[in-house]
Design a protein around this motif. Structure first.
Motif, PDB file in Angstrom:
ATOM      1  N   ALA A  40      46.212  25.863 -46.243  1.00  0.00           N
ATOM      2  CA  ALA A  40      46.879  26.408 -47.432  1.00  0.00           C
ATOM      3  C   ALA A  40      46.154  27.632 -47.967  1.00  0.00           C
ATOM      4  O   ALA A  40      46.788  28.558 -48.487  1.00  0.00           O
ATOM      5  CB  ALA A  40      46.969  25.330 -48.508  1.00  0.00           C
ATOM      6  N   GLY A  44      49.552  32.923 -46.513  1.00  0.00           N
ATOM      7  CA  GLY A  44      50.285  33.359 -47.690  1.00  0.00           C
ATOM      8  C   GLY A  44      51.542  32.532 -47.896  1.00  0.00           C
ATOM      9  O   GLY A  44      51.887  31.666 -47.091  1.00  0.00           O
ATOM     10  N   PHE A  45      52.242  32.824 -48.982  1.00  0.00           N
ATOM     11  CA  PHE A  45      53.451  32.071 -49.307  1.00  0.00           C
ATOM     12  C   PHE A  45      54.615  32.525 -48.428  1.00  0.00           C
ATOM     13  O   PHE A  45      54.884  33.729 -48.284  1.00  0.00           O
ATOM     14  CB  PHE A  45      53.829  32.260 -50.775  1.00  0.00           C
ATOM     15  N   SER A  84      47.923  31.756 -57.153  1.00  0.00           N
ATOM     16  CA  SER A  84      46.977  31.727 -56.042  1.00  0.00           C
ATOM     17  C   SER A  84      47.394  30.633 -55.064  1.00  0.00           C
ATOM     18  O   SER A  84      48.273  29.813 -55.350  1.00  0.00           O
ATOM     19  CB  SER A  84      45.561  31.455 -56.554  1.00  0.00           C
ATOM     20  N   TRP A  85      46.734  30.596 -53.909  1.00  0.00           N
ATOM     21  CA  TRP A  85      47.061  29.576 -52.916  1.00  0.00           C
ATOM     22  C   TRP A  85      46.892  28.173 -53.483  1.00  0.00           C
ATOM     23  O   TRP A  85      47.545  27.225 -53.026  1.00  0.00           O
ATOM     24  CB  TRP A  85      46.161  29.742 -51.687  1.00  0.00           C
ATOM     25  N   ARG A  88      49.362  25.225 -54.315  1.00  0.00           N
ATOM     26  CA  ARG A  88      49.834  24.242 -53.334  1.00  0.00           C
ATOM     27  C   ARG A  88      49.092  22.907 -53.436  1.00  0.00           C
ATOM     28  O   ARG A  88      49.520  21.913 -52.838  1.00  0.00           O
ATOM     29  CB  ARG A  88      49.635  24.784 -51.918  1.00  0.00           C
ATOM     30  N   TRP A 135      53.122  22.862 -48.075  1.00  0.00           N
ATOM     31  CA  TRP A 135      53.903  23.929 -48.700  1.00  0.00           C
ATOM     32  C   TRP A 135      54.649  23.437 -49.933  1.00  0.00           C
ATOM     33  O   TRP A 135      54.837  22.241 -50.154  1.00  0.00           O
ATOM     34  CB  TRP A 135      54.893  24.504 -47.688  1.00  0.00           C
TER      35      TRP A 135
END
Length: 516
Positions: A40, A44-45, A84-85, A88, A135
């Motif tokens: 994660a 990136g998204f 930010s990551w 998740r 995700w």
């Protein structure tokens, strides 16, 4: 297949796991959770995640594409972590909880070491490792809630010798969790349909004469009421959209073949083959109510979405995955019962875990560095380019006045690009989508669009070229495009255009509006 009880030395997937199967399951879960956190943080998204985060910025009873539970969770996560990551993390931790529920369910039905095997196989599968496990998608909350509801009923249907479960507790818990599953994704209805099949086909039909199941159903209906109210207020837009995705387009064996191949790849071939084999073998052993229970829960989802591709002409291979989710306990039981199989279950476990680690870290590293494009692979052939965040766009738009609250309205030309734009701009400006497929952006009113506000159109260069002619009918003035290249590590990979416009006349090009 008989459920023998081999010695502890052959029960476990790896010799170094703790002797206690519950502790062994926790070791497996913690290990895969750590892997997911690294994955994660590297990647990136994706398109769907970017779109989801943009939609989740605005709380609502429900949303166009899906029920609201994962969007509510994303909203709270953004309050804590921003974009930010780490946003998740709640989804990663939720799948750790899902894995524990799978262990408990499998242990009840087939024994504790079977539960360890089921958890290992589930977490090593590519789809469950990445999508619901890492995700921001509806499948994570869906699987957690389905597993919790099924576990509540498994205690009622298959009690231990010294247990006296309360039917009221079991059915009310199941109703709550199935309702929350429906608040996650519409496809939860297929698992509930499978439960009804199991009840009607077994001695458990006696529960249909008890008031507890109906009280649980009422609780489930209450849980999904936000979805029903939102759809009622919006002309059933979400339900009509999802129902229309399965519409008939003629018989297509190609689409059917692609659907089968897609499931094979998503599950990971080395897991898909034994999983499908066990499912086929179990069809011949439905006299065992435990196996019938799992197959009834799994079959409606797998069969409907797989066969749907025959008449719809297309389907997404992740749609049947909540059905395959309930096959993993059967696979765990088979592994315990067949320690001498060839190839050996332990060898299979070692390779499955190793491949999961290599693929997760490899894909994450490619996504973080753009290594494929550095090697000359075109961006359109790089599967990680969809996970490229358009962060640089935010700074460029701020220079043009978007980002000060009352500057230009920022618009995209498709829902998927709109999600990337929305994630880059955030709450600093009004963001919406004009064009033929706005999805949830159509339910985000931006009154300034029709009050003469300046507009900045943002799109991939190719998208703008395809829709440029229609834009002339939508605006009084369309300016000259300015190009912006974005990429990873200073290497350009995607070309965007930023186009000033003014005087919006229509959200849809005239040529498209006339054909609707």
């Amino acid at each position: 297949m008989t459920l023998a009880s081999p010695s502890p030395a052959t029960d476990r997937p790896f010799a170094r796991l703790p002797d206690d199967p519950a502790r062994a399951a926790l070791v497996v879960i913690i290990g895969f959770t750590a892997l997911r956190i690294v994955f994660a943080a590297l990647l990136g998204f994706g398109v769907d995640e970017s779109y989801t985060l943009g939609q989740a910025r605005h709380l609502a009873l429900s949303y166009f594409d899906h029920p609201p539970l994962h969007l509510w969770l994303a909203h709270v996560s953004m309050l804590v972590f921003g974009t930010s990551w780490a946003v998740r993390l709640p989804f990663v931790l939720m799948f750790a909880g899902t894995s524990w529920l799978v262990f408990r369910l499998t242990a009840r039905l087939f024994g504790a070491w079977a539960g360890v095997w089921a958890v290992l196989a589930l977490n090593a599968s590519l789809f469950f490792l990445a999508s619901p496990g890492s995700w921001i998608v509806p499948d994570g909350p869906l699987l957690f809630c389905l597993a919790a509801g099924v576990l509540a009923l498994a205690g009622l249907f298959f009690p231990e010798a010294d247990e006296a479960p309360s039917p009221w507790t079991a059915w009310m818990l199941a109703g709550l969790w199935f309702g929350l599953a429906g608040l996650s994704k519409y496809s939860a209805v297929f698992v509930v349909a499978g439960l009804a099949i199991f009840l009607l086909a077994t001695v458990h039909r006696r529960w249909l004469a008890h008031p507890a199941p109906y009280a649980g159903a009422a609780l489930a209906l209450l849980a999904i009421s936000p979805v029903l109210i939102w759809n009622l207020w919006n002309d059933w837009a979400s339900l009509r959209f999802q129902a229309g995705r399965g519409g008939g387009r003629g018989l297509s064996l190609t689409a059917f073949g692609q659907m089968l191949a897609g499931q094979f790849v998503w599950l990971a071939p080395w897991i898909a083959v034994p999983l499908a084999t066990i499912a086929a073998q179990t069809v011949l052993k439905l006299g065992d109510p435990r196996r019938l229970f799992l197959m009834a829960l799994a079959a409606p989802t797998i069969l409907y979405f797989t066969l749907q591709s025959l008449w719809s002409g297309w389907a997404l291979p992740h749609w049947p995955m909540p059905g395959w989710f309930f096959i993993f306990p059967l696979l765990g039981a088979w592994m315990v019962a067949n320690p001498a199989a060839s190839p050996s279950p332990r060898s299979w476990a070692a390779w499955s875990v190793a491949l999961a680690v290599v693929l997760a870290l490899g894909i994450g590293a490619i996504g973080a560095t753009g290594a494929l494009t550095r090697l000359g692979v075109p961006a359109r052939a790089d599967p990680t380019v969809d996970a490229l965040d358009w962060t640089a766009l935010g700074a460029v738009l701020a220079q043009k006045g978007a980002g000060r609250g009352f500057g230009p309205v920022v618009v995209g030309l498709s829902w998927n690009e709109g999600g990337k734009i929305d994630l880059a701009v955030g709450d600093r400006a009004d963001v919406t989508v004009i064009g033929p497929d706005p999805r949830g952006f159509a339910f985000r009113p931006v009154p300034r669009l029709f009050r003469g506000a300046d507009v900045l159109i943002v799109a991939l260069a190719g998208t703008f070229a395809r829709q440029q002619a229609g834009l002339a009918s939508q605006f009084e003035v369309v300016g000259e495009p300015e190009r912006l290249s974005i990429g990873r590590g200073g290497r350009p990979e995607l070309d965007l255009v930023i186009v000033p416009a003014r005087g919006l006349r229509s959200l849809t090009p005239v040529s498209l509006a006339l054909t609707r």
